[in-house]
Motif scaffolding. Structure first.
Motif: not given
Length: 106
Positions: A5-21
């Motif tokens: 679960f923690k790894h899923i949430l971490a990857n989603v958070a990183i992807a969110n930032g990647a979308i913004e950038r």
């Protein structure tokens, strides 16, 4: 499962930032990892012993995978927020089960 679960949430958070950038490659890598991890959760379900709960979780994980795919295709941060909320809810439910009562995959 807690670590998944923690790894899923971490990857989603990183992807969110990647979308913004506008980092398309990084977004794709992170969401691909998140999809694979949700697939692991699906594969760990015991459909015989888990009954309706396992069936409902399977369907929820399937929905989450579809949300992640849509987020990847459409750069949809709202879908990522929805995934984050759903995974957090399942994670909290899992963590509320006493460790000695959790069913371990064989």
């Amino acid at each position: 499962k807690g670590i998944i679960f923690k790894h899923i949430l971490a990857n989603v958070a990183i992807a969110n930032g990647a979308i913004e950038r506008k980092e398309t490659e990084n977004k794709g890598k992170c969401l691909t990892k998140a999809i694979a991890l949700v697939g692991e959760l699906q594969d760990s379900l015991d459909m015989e012993k888990g009954g309706e709960i396992s069936s409902n979780l399977f369907d929820l994980y399937d929905y989450i995978i579809r949300c992640l795919l849509q987020a990847n295709l459409d750069n949809d941060i709202e879908k990522l927020d929805e995934v984050k909320a759903l995974i957090t809810e399942v994670k909290e439910g899992w963590e509320s089960i006493p460790v000695d009562k959790r069913v371990k995959p064989v």
